[in-house]
Motif scaffolding. Structure first.
Motif, PDB file in Angstrom:
ATOM      1  N   ASP A 122      -9.857  11.264  -7.137  1.00 13.34           N
ATOM      2  CA  ASP A 122     -10.535  11.688  -6.630  1.00 13.34           C
ATOM      3  C   ASP A 122     -11.784  11.762  -7.617  1.00 13.34           C
ATOM      4  O   ASP A 122     -13.202  12.184  -7.672  1.00 13.34           O
ATOM      5  N   GLU A 123     -11.022  12.231  -8.661  1.00  9.68           N
ATOM      6  CA  GLU A 123     -11.833  12.818  -9.857  1.00  9.68           C
ATOM      7  C   GLU A 123     -12.689  11.474 -10.502  1.00  9.68           C
ATOM      8  O   GLU A 123     -13.547  11.402 -11.278  1.00  9.68           O
ATOM      9  N   VAL A 124     -12.228  11.034 -10.303  1.00 10.22           N
ATOM     10  CA  VAL A 124     -12.369   9.411 -10.754  1.00 10.22           C
ATOM     11  C   VAL A 124     -13.348   8.846  -9.784  1.00 10.22           C
ATOM     12  O   VAL A 124     -14.535   8.621  -9.874  1.00 10.22           O
ATOM     13  N   ARG A 125     -13.401   8.916  -8.651  1.00 11.14           N
ATOM     14  CA  ARG A 125     -14.266   9.020  -7.478  1.00 11.14           C
ATOM     15  C   ARG A 125     -15.863   9.657  -8.071  1.00 11.14           C
ATOM     16  O   ARG A 125     -16.874   8.764  -8.003  1.00 11.14           O
ATOM     17  N   ASP A 168      -0.657   2.394 -10.430  1.00 13.16           N
ATOM     18  CA  ASP A 168      -1.582   1.716  -8.866  1.00 13.16           C
ATOM     19  C   ASP A 168      -2.358   1.462  -9.604  1.00 13.16           C
ATOM     20  O   ASP A 168      -4.207   2.276  -9.289  1.00 13.16           O
ATOM     21  N   LEU A 169      -2.901   0.647 -10.207  1.00 14.15           N
ATOM     22  CA  LEU A 169      -4.101   0.360 -10.626  1.00 14.15           C
ATOM     23  C   LEU A 169      -4.841  -0.274  -9.582  1.00 14.15           C
ATOM     24  O   LEU A 169      -5.926  -0.381  -9.478  1.00 14.15           O
ATOM     25  N   ARG A 170      -5.063  -1.139  -8.705  1.00  9.90           N
ATOM     26  CA  ARG A 170      -5.079  -1.553  -7.855  1.00  9.90           C
ATOM     27  C   ARG A 170      -6.215  -0.137  -7.275  1.00  9.90           C
ATOM     28  O   ARG A 170      -7.601  -0.414  -7.107  1.00  9.90           O
ATOM     29  N   PHE A 173      -8.759   0.936  -9.412  1.00  8.35           N
ATOM     30  CA  PHE A 173     -10.029   0.029 -10.505  1.00  8.35           C
ATOM     31  C   PHE A 173     -10.925   0.173  -8.837  1.00  8.35           C
ATOM     32  O   PHE A 173     -11.914  -0.206  -9.372  1.00  8.35           O
ATOM     33  N   ALA A 174     -10.518  -0.035  -8.050  1.00  6.05           N
ATOM     34  CA  ALA A 174     -10.914   0.590  -6.836  1.00  6.05           C
ATOM     35  C   ALA A 174     -12.204   1.842  -6.332  1.00  6.05           C
ATOM     36  O   ALA A 174     -13.247   1.478  -6.290  1.00  6.05           O
ATOM     37  N   ALA A 175     -11.296   2.721  -7.327  1.00  4.27           N
ATOM     38  CA  ALA A 175     -12.276   4.136  -7.171  1.00  4.27           C
ATOM     39  C   ALA A 175     -13.685   3.433  -8.368  1.00  4.27           C
ATOM     40  O   ALA A 175     -14.189   4.706  -8.502  1.00  4.27           O
ATOM     41  N   LEU A 176     -13.435   3.588  -9.187  1.00  2.81           N
ATOM     42  CA  LEU A 176     -13.659   2.723 -10.427  1.00  2.81           C
ATOM     43  C   LEU A 176     -15.691   2.098 -10.058  1.00  2.81           C
ATOM     44  O   LEU A 176     -15.147   1.054  -9.240  1.00  2.81           O
ATOM     45  N   PRO A 177     -16.321   1.849 -10.923  1.00  3.70           N
ATOM     46  CA  PRO A 177     -17.702   1.224  -9.703  1.00  3.70           C
ATOM     47  C   PRO A 177     -16.958  -0.164  -9.975  1.00  3.70           C
ATOM     48  O   PRO A 177     -16.833  -0.784 -11.408  1.00  3.70           O
ATOM     49  N   LEU A 212      -6.912  -7.525 -10.492  1.00  2.00           N
ATOM     50  CA  LEU A 212      -8.529  -7.036  -9.681  1.00  2.00           C
ATOM     51  C   LEU A 212      -8.582  -7.838  -9.215  1.00  2.00           C
ATOM     52  O   LEU A 212      -9.932  -7.263  -7.925  1.00  2.00           O
ATOM     53  N   GLU A 213      -8.478  -9.016  -8.938  1.00  2.37           N
ATOM     54  CA  GLU A 213      -8.606  -9.703  -7.724  1.00  2.37           C
ATOM     55  C   GLU A 213      -7.295 -10.016  -6.135  1.00  2.37           C
ATOM     56  O   GLU A 213      -8.511 -10.333  -5.474  1.00  2.37           O
ATOM     57  N   GLY A 214      -6.567  -8.661  -6.797  1.00  3.63           N
ATOM     58  CA  GLY A 214      -5.599  -8.532  -5.431  1.00  3.63           C
ATOM     59  C   GLY A 214      -5.275  -9.173  -5.325  1.00  3.63           C
ATOM     60  O   GLY A 214      -4.486  -9.238  -3.683  1.00  3.63           O
ATOM     61  N   GLN A 215      -4.924 -10.524  -5.953  1.00  7.89           N
ATOM     62  CA  GLN A 215      -3.567 -11.226  -5.623  1.00  7.89           C
ATOM     63  C   GLN A 215      -1.746 -10.747  -6.231  1.00  7.89           C
ATOM     64  O   GLN A 215      -1.979  -9.255  -6.573  1.00  7.89           O
ATOM     65  N   SER A 216      -1.145 -10.945  -5.690  1.00  3.99           N
ATOM     66  CA  SER A 216       0.591 -10.550  -5.861  1.00  3.99           C
ATOM     67  C   SER A 216       0.768 -11.425  -7.121  1.00  3.99           C
ATOM     68  O   SER A 216       0.394 -12.214  -7.908  1.00  3.99           O
TER      69      SER A 216
END
Length: 216
Positions: A122-125, A168-170, A173-177, A212-216
């Motif tokens: 939340d702080e990152v967002r 939990d990198l995804r 980075f989802a919380a960043l622009p 970053l592209e959500g691949q497994s």
């Protein structure tokens, strides 16, 4: 310098950021002017800054002065929170950057330090977009080291490729622009030289793309 500029011209690989300026109690902006001049010649955009002064008012004033000097060279100053420094988490970094109140000032989110500090998604967002110039990605063990020495060693000498650890990198980075430049920071004193630096760089790039592209 000539060789580096020729490589930039020949490959198209540009310089994003410069490391590192540490703001200690005896900080003097003038000492870093040659550093900024080199960065400007290389076409860099950002300077990574660490806060090592326990006097927050003085740290803030020096950060503001550094931002002013950097802006004259076309550079931003991005304050990286690290749990063993005087800027231990994202809230402290934001507080200092906003108090400095210079348009060149930013907060640098490093995935490893985020995971090992008292920081939240939340702080990152909630970080203002204008205070974000780039972010750093890597991975690491979760839970991580419990000592300052262990944290520093992991950060400088034993980072994991994205997707190899427990961060939990995804989510981060989802919380960043989505348009934020991403710097891949994966120093490893053993694996990189054993694999070869070009192969290590390629592995880091491909691992980052998968995350970053959500691949497994």
């Amino acid at each position: 310098m000539r060789e580096t500029l020729a490589r930039i011209e020949g490959t198209g690989v540009r310089v994003l950021d410069l490391e590192i300026i540490r703001i200690a109690p005896d900080f003097e902006v003038a000492k870093f002017l040659p550093f900024m001049e080199v960065g400007q010649r290389l076409g860099a955009q950002n300077i990574l800054v660490a806060g090592d002064d326990g006097d927050e008012a003085r740290l803030t004033a020096n950060f503001a002065a550094l931002c002013e000097a950097a802006a004259r060279h076309g550079l931003t100053c991005d304050l990286e929170f690290m749990p063993w420094t005087q800027v231990p988490n994202v809230s402290a970094a934001r507080r200092i950057v906003e108090a400095a109140a210079h348009p060149a000032g930013g907060v640098l989110v490093d995935a490893l330090h985020f995971a090992r500090s008292a920081s939240t998604l939340d702080e990152v967002r909630q970080l203002p977009r204008e205070r974000l110039h780039y972010a750093q990605i890597c991975d690491g063990l979760v839970p991580g080291p419990t000592t300052t020495e262990g944290l520093i060693f992991d950060a400088r000498c034993a980072r994991l490729l994205p997707g190899e650890g427990g961060i939990d990198l995804r989510a981060l980075f989802a919380a960043l622009p989505p348009d934020l430049p991403v710097s891949i920071e994966v120093p490893h004193d053993v694996r990189a030289p054993a694999m070869g630096y070009e192969a290590w760089a390629k592995a880091a790039f491909e691992a980052t793309k998968r995350v970053l592209e959500g691949q497994s």
